[in-house]
Design an enzyme around this catalytic site. Sequence first.
Site, PDB file in Angstrom:
ATOM      1  N   GLU A 102      42.852  39.257  39.983  1.00 13.99           N
ATOM      2  CA  GLU A 102      43.933  40.191  39.636  1.00 13.99           C
ATOM      3  C   GLU A 102      44.709  39.815  38.371  1.00 13.99           C
ATOM      4  O   GLU A 102      45.939  39.768  38.379  1.00 13.99           O
ATOM      5  CB  GLU A 102      44.880  40.346  40.836  1.00 13.99           C
ATOM      6  N   GLU A 154      36.750  43.565  49.170  1.00 18.28           N
ATOM      7  CA  GLU A 154      37.882  43.636  50.105  1.00 18.28           C
ATOM      8  C   GLU A 154      37.998  45.053  50.661  1.00 18.28           C
ATOM      9  O   GLU A 154      39.081  45.642  50.689  1.00 18.28           O
ATOM     10  CB  GLU A 154      39.185  43.237  49.399  1.00 18.28           C
TER      11      GLU A 154
HETATM   12  O1  9MR Z   1      45.168  40.166  53.444  1.00 11.86           O
HETATM   13  C1  9MR Z   1      45.977  39.193  52.802  1.00 11.86           C
HETATM   14  C2  9MR Z   1      47.319  39.075  53.503  1.00 11.86           C
HETATM   15  O2  9MR Z   1      47.126  38.533  54.819  1.00 11.86           O
HETATM   16  C3  9MR Z   1      48.246  38.157  52.722  1.00 11.86           C
HETATM   17  O3  9MR Z   1      49.541  38.182  53.307  1.00 11.86           O
HETATM   18  C4  9MR Z   1      48.337  38.623  51.275  1.00 11.86           C
HETATM   19  C5  9MR Z   1      49.139  37.655  50.424  1.00 11.86           C
HETATM   20  O4  9MR Z   1      48.462  36.423  50.301  1.00 11.86           O
HETATM   21  O5  9MR Z   1      47.046  38.736  50.703  1.00 11.86           O
HETATM   22  C6  9MR Z   1      46.200  39.632  51.352  1.00 11.86           C
HETATM   23  O6  9MR Z   1      44.938  39.665  50.695  1.00 11.86           O
HETATM   24  C7  9MR Z   1      44.969  40.128  49.334  1.00 11.86           C
HETATM   25  C8  9MR Z   1      43.874  39.380  48.603  1.00 11.86           C
HETATM   26  O7  9MR Z   1      44.064  37.998  48.714  1.00 11.86           O
HETATM   27  C9  9MR Z   1      43.842  39.802  47.137  1.00 11.86           C
HETATM   28  N1  9MR Z   1      43.736  41.228  46.983  1.00 11.86           N
HETATM   29  C10 9MR Z   1      44.683  42.044  47.744  1.00 11.86           C
HETATM   30  C11 9MR Z   1      44.622  41.628  49.214  1.00 11.86           C
HETATM   31  C12 9MR Z   1      45.513  42.498  50.059  1.00 11.86           C
HETATM   32  O8  9MR Z   1      46.848  42.290  49.694  1.00 11.86           O
END
Ligand code: 9MR
Length: 369
Positions: free
Chosen positions: A155, A260
Amino acid sequence: MRTKINIAPLLIISGIIAISWYSIKKVPSLKEAYKKDFLIGTALNAAQIEEENPIANELIKQQFNAITPENIMKAEIIHPKWDTYNFELADKLVNYGKKYNIQINAHTLIWHSQLPYFMHTIKDADSVKQYFVNHINTIASRYDGKILSWDVVNEALNEDGTLRNSIFLQKLGTDYIVEAFRLAQKAAPHTELYYNDYNIEEPRKRKGAIELIKKIQAAGVRIDGVGIQGHWKAYNIPLKDIEESIEQFSALGIKIMFTELDLSVLPNPWDGNVADVNKHEENNNAAMNPYSTGLPDSMQNKLTKGYEDLFKLFLKHKTQINRVTFWGVNDGQSWLNDWPIKGRTNYPLVFDRQFNPKPAFYNIINLKK
Ligand code: 9MR
């Protein structure tokens, strides 16, 4: 005096587990159905890595041949203090993959979000540089040869395709992404290296991603693939953009992963498919949480069609696609129950809260019959 132990509750719980386990056994397997096409992955949370729930565990082994840690390899967890690393859960993940013959995509080395607290106190560029080098070297080398791939940078782009104004851009300059891949290639010579982001199917952001990948390649640094996250809305999937992205990214000679995947059925307070975890909306009301007691058929059908359309497209381009990963095992686990509004009831995956396959699951399976 002998104490009497009441075993009735134990018997009931074992009965429920046995029945669920038996019904899971009868379900067809996604990884089997798609074994000649691409890997089918899921994101695992800490409890799943620790095998706490036997039903979840059975389903994961049956359905998936790729796993991504949802959180436990993020910097704030794996590198909590300047000189302290916490490898316990990541090591368990590696063992889990080995035990059940499941490939691991590690997530993620360099991300502006979920940084350890100490990184918010650092002001000088030298210390950021030192963190950056130590973090990549230590973690990437530890797991080299034990995992399939890394999301090296996550990102890094704004919606208009320019570079996000992160601490890394501010302190290390515009070449920091090339440098991250250069360090990762040295520390993890046997591991595939990917750039991962959301909305990079969208033309403006895609253009930025293509420039970024070309820049890494022009520097003579290895990048093996790109991860398109795939946080979309069930009722509005950008199929045309996705297809163009598959064509344009593969023209760069790299692999494509959908990393994802989830399809939200809930209204979004903002436009677009933004997956920025730092943006939140406080305002909760019934209109924003319309399916708290169940999903109506009309929306279930949209979700089913959405997944079917996507997998048709993935199959059409299967030679370019290496993996499709769902962001979670079942609906109850999904981050989308708490984002962008906390405490809603969403239904974005293909297994429901009881781990039962949904109509979307069967339509994906049926595409292979
Ligand atoms: O699904 C993840 C959630 O449990 C966490 O709280 C959050 C922050 O670390 O991240 C979510 O996963 C993200 C991923 O790491 C990167 N792309 C977006 C995802 C959804 O927010």
